[in-house]
Design a protein around this motif. Sequence first.
Motif, PDB file in Angstrom:
ATOM      1  N   THR A  35      39.230  62.472  41.177  1.00  0.00           N
ATOM      2  CA  THR A  35      39.636  63.625  41.970  1.00  0.00           C
ATOM      3  C   THR A  35      38.841  64.847  41.494  1.00  0.00           C
ATOM      4  OG1 THR A  35      41.385  64.108  40.400  1.00  0.00           O
ATOM      5  CG2 THR A  35      41.963  62.749  42.292  1.00  0.00           C
ATOM      6  N   LEU A  36      38.897  65.897  42.298  1.00  0.00           N
ATOM      7  CA  LEU A  36      38.151  67.104  41.961  1.00  0.00           C
ATOM      8  C   LEU A  36      38.632  67.663  40.619  1.00  0.00           C
ATOM      9  CD1 LEU A  36      35.948  68.383  43.628  1.00  0.00           C
ATOM     10  CD2 LEU A  36      37.578  70.148  44.328  1.00  0.00           C
ATOM     11  N   GLY A  46      35.589  51.709  35.380  1.00  0.00           N
ATOM     12  CA  GLY A  46      35.889  53.137  35.402  1.00  0.00           C
ATOM     13  C   GLY A  46      35.275  53.839  34.223  1.00  0.00           C
ATOM     14  N   ILE A  47      35.994  54.802  33.697  1.00  0.00           N
ATOM     15  CA  ILE A  47      35.427  55.679  32.669  1.00  0.00           C
ATOM     16  C   ILE A  47      35.146  54.906  31.382  1.00  0.00           C
ATOM     17  CG2 ILE A  47      37.632  56.441  31.688  1.00  0.00           C
ATOM     18  CD1 ILE A  47      36.367  59.276  31.608  1.00  0.00           C
ATOM     19  N   TRP A  48      35.877  53.804  31.161  1.00  0.00           N
ATOM     20  CA  TRP A  48      35.605  53.040  29.938  1.00  0.00           C
ATOM     21  C   TRP A  48      34.209  52.430  29.977  1.00  0.00           C
ATOM     22  CZ3 TRP A  48      40.310  50.117  27.507  1.00  0.00           C
ATOM     23  CH2 TRP A  48      41.335  51.035  27.267  1.00  0.00           C
ATOM     24  N   LEU A 105      36.597  66.680  33.252  1.00  0.00           N
ATOM     25  CA  LEU A 105      35.526  65.936  32.587  1.00  0.00           C
ATOM     26  C   LEU A 105      34.319  66.839  32.359  1.00  0.00           C
ATOM     27  CD1 LEU A 105      35.287  62.337  34.019  1.00  0.00           C
ATOM     28  CD2 LEU A 105      35.567  63.062  31.656  1.00  0.00           C
ATOM     29  N   ALA A 106      33.980  67.621  33.387  1.00  0.00           N
ATOM     30  CA  ALA A 106      32.822  68.510  33.276  1.00  0.00           C
ATOM     31  C   ALA A 106      33.056  69.529  32.167  1.00  0.00           C
ATOM     32  CB  ALA A 106      32.576  69.209  34.606  1.00  0.00           C
ATOM     33  N   ALA A 118      32.626  67.768  28.893  1.00  0.00           N
ATOM     34  CA  ALA A 118      31.206  67.509  28.647  1.00  0.00           C
ATOM     35  C   ALA A 118      30.495  68.798  28.266  1.00  0.00           C
ATOM     36  CB  ALA A 118      30.573  66.893  29.893  1.00  0.00           C
ATOM     37  N   GLY A 119      30.827  69.876  28.989  1.00  0.00           N
ATOM     38  CA  GLY A 119      30.210  71.169  28.696  1.00  0.00           C
ATOM     39  C   GLY A 119      30.537  71.630  27.285  1.00  0.00           C
ATOM     40  N   ALA A 120      31.812  71.485  26.917  1.00  0.00           N
ATOM     41  CA  ALA A 120      32.241  71.886  25.580  1.00  0.00           C
ATOM     42  C   ALA A 120      31.496  71.075  24.532  1.00  0.00           C
ATOM     43  CB  ALA A 120      33.755  71.687  25.444  1.00  0.00           C
TER      44      ALA A 120
END
Lengths: 119, 331, 391
Positions: free
Chosen positions: C345-346, A58-60, C352-353, C356-358
């Motif tokens: 999930t959305l 996953g994200i890790w 996350l986006a 990442a953007g920040a």
Amino acid sequence: MAANSNAHHTPAPVGGNLFNTTTLVCGVLIAIMIAVLAVRFVFGLGAVTNLNDGYPWGIWVVVDVVIGSAFACGGFSVAMLVYIFNKGQYHPLVRPALLASLFGYTLAGVGVIFDLGRW
Amino acid sequence: MSNRRNFLKGVVAAGGAAVAATAVTTRAEARETRQRPPEALGLLYDATLCVGCKACVAACKQVNNNPAEFSTVDQLWDTPLDTSGKTFNLIKMYRSGTMETKDTEENGFAFMKTSCMHCADPSCVSACPVSAMTKDPKTGIVEYNADACIGCRYCVAACPFGIPKYQYDSPTGKIGKCELCRHRHKDGLYSACAEVCPTGATLYGKTSDLLVEAKRRLALKPGSTAVFPRGNISGGKDQSYENVVGNYLQHVYGEKEYGGTQVLKLSAVPFQKVGMPNLPPEAAAAHSENIQHALYGGLMMPLAVLGAMTFVAKRNVKHDDADGDDQKGEN
Amino acid sequence: MANTSLLSLELNEKIAAAAERLQMSRREFLQFCAALASTLGLPQGADAAVAEAVATKKRPSVIWLHFQECTGCTESMLRAEHPTLEKLILDVISLDYHETLFAAAGHQIEAARRTAMKENAGKYVLVVEGAIPTKDGGIYCKIGGQTAIELLKECAKDAAAIIAIGSCSSWGGMPSTDPNPTGAVGVNKIITDKPVVTIPGCPPNPYNFLSTVVHFLTFGALPEIDALGRPKFAYSRLIHENCERRAHFDAGRFAMEFGDEGHRKGYCLYKLGCKGPETYANCPTILFGDAGSGTWPVGCGHPCIGCTEEGVGFQKPIHMVSKLKNIEPPLQYPRIVEEKGTGATLGAAAVLAAVAGAAAGGGAMVAKNLGLSHKAAEMEEAKKAGEKEQV
């Protein structure tokens, strides 16, 4: 003015208070990380990562391998290319690039230890 | 623990050897998909004989000391939904429409055993970076060594059947998978699932014998009565009995898939519908190893890249005494 | 069924009279009625109705025919232990014709049958024991000059209810075993215009028969039956479902041969050919016959032979394993593909986006500020140098 434009800037202490906004925010993040890792080392990976057999990575893994090593590889590549093509005017990039690589591989190397399930 | 140490020693030694040998080694030969060893052990699962009693699931849990897993609210019975780090064998059910008749594709149901296929050329063994997954050269059993394992879960991602599973609820989780009850072989016992199977739907024995038996069943007339062995087909007590021949698809799953698996399967419902993927005769392990060995064989490609880079660097070297005037001139 | 309280019947004279007639204590009689009501699966209060019906209603006339059979069903009835069931057969019902139990013989008994049929036309209960031969005009079984087919049709014409007792009359039973030389069939193959309640079993439990009769007596109708004519109260469950050895089946513990360790420990008999998984009967709950606790084939260590089930009993070899009948496959079985976990999930992807953007924005700002601060530092230095010069 300085005789050589390629010469490094004279090192100087950053100064200022150790406890400023940046270090406090990072401190909070580090505390959260320690709490997450504590849970991981007591209850296992599933408890903190939501990993399961349908999603074994996953994200890790994204942080360890994809972000960490990509970051590091980019830094080394930049540094290497500056030397290989002997472009002295880009030499100031080498130190931050190598520092980024150091962070990158450290992030990947340390991170993967927590993501690996056994030692 | 010694295994891990040995592994690390091996890494160091191999690194040294690789550095030393780069100049002389030639590229690795493209390897063929490996075949089953002649004495390979395995299982034959016949879905038409299976009655879905799940005795094999219970027996597997018992002999492997695995706890029950629950998917229901009451938590009374062992009800895992899939194989896991603590469930190595599971009977799954195909459902269609009204689920009236067994072994029918439309409006029927069928059972399918889910456990390690013990591939002739296993992807998990190929993917494992530390040789914790190994294939026994004699019996062909795909074995797992928890002491060598680093828990990277490459095998989980690599297996086309989704068999190796990691224990996510333990800080030092192991991989769990069927090892054909190899820990019971020294006591003269064989796979517990085949031992308890009341109808011989799961049959243990040498894969060569099992393949002959599977072919015999495919040749029988559906609906007629025939004798079916139970338990261990390659020796042991004769437990054969009479039963009705199922309406088989003319395909022994595992005969050729990925170079052959040691666990064979017969079914009346198309294999893709009961969770058995359509696999080519060439193993993915052979395919990926060929690509990898082509790239890194004898370290030739890395050496070539290094050489090219050295050449470029050399060409770009500017000597101060020869043509370095431009820099001084600027100053 | 006016009365629904069994306690109120304790002092009822009719109940006392019925109990005396049956040579039972009043309590035994009421207990017996309660047992019948529970065998039928009737709700609370029905036991009182059953007791009232047995005590007060006129005993129905019963004509009991015997064809190709061994009289085992009758024997089973007579050997019932508690309460003495032969009393009940003779006193709860009015048995007007029974070849085994009648003292009379020959023309006498045939005359008695005809008289009973005439007197109770449309009201009597016809019980059939034994299969009916159909081959060669049914000549393989004749009573009083009549073939079984003729006799059955004659008796069935004015019957209020037809009960086929035993596997032979239910679906052919033992006489119909391959190659079936006499063409033996069950009652419902001959009598097609009337419902036939079948009580298969070899022999069936007497309570299943008696409960059916008492149901008829109490409610004036036969109990609910399935597609094969079997009362649902007794034949709606597989033997396998209530079997005392079921836990061993589920755990994979099987007796492999008679007398082995598993057999002695009471393991499941499926591998020995037990037909429990394809046989509908209530043997595990009310046992076989009426001989006391634990006495039914599987309880005694012999696999069920499926005697109540057409196509299984006397057809399938005893050693042959049975085919599991699943009316509905259990839903808790895992499907072929069970989704494990969900991908991002959305919402999670959006978070996350955003992060990442920040981070990217922050990085850009930092890079921008780096140059600025360098310039600012130089300006600062220049300023300081100027000040020094001034001083």
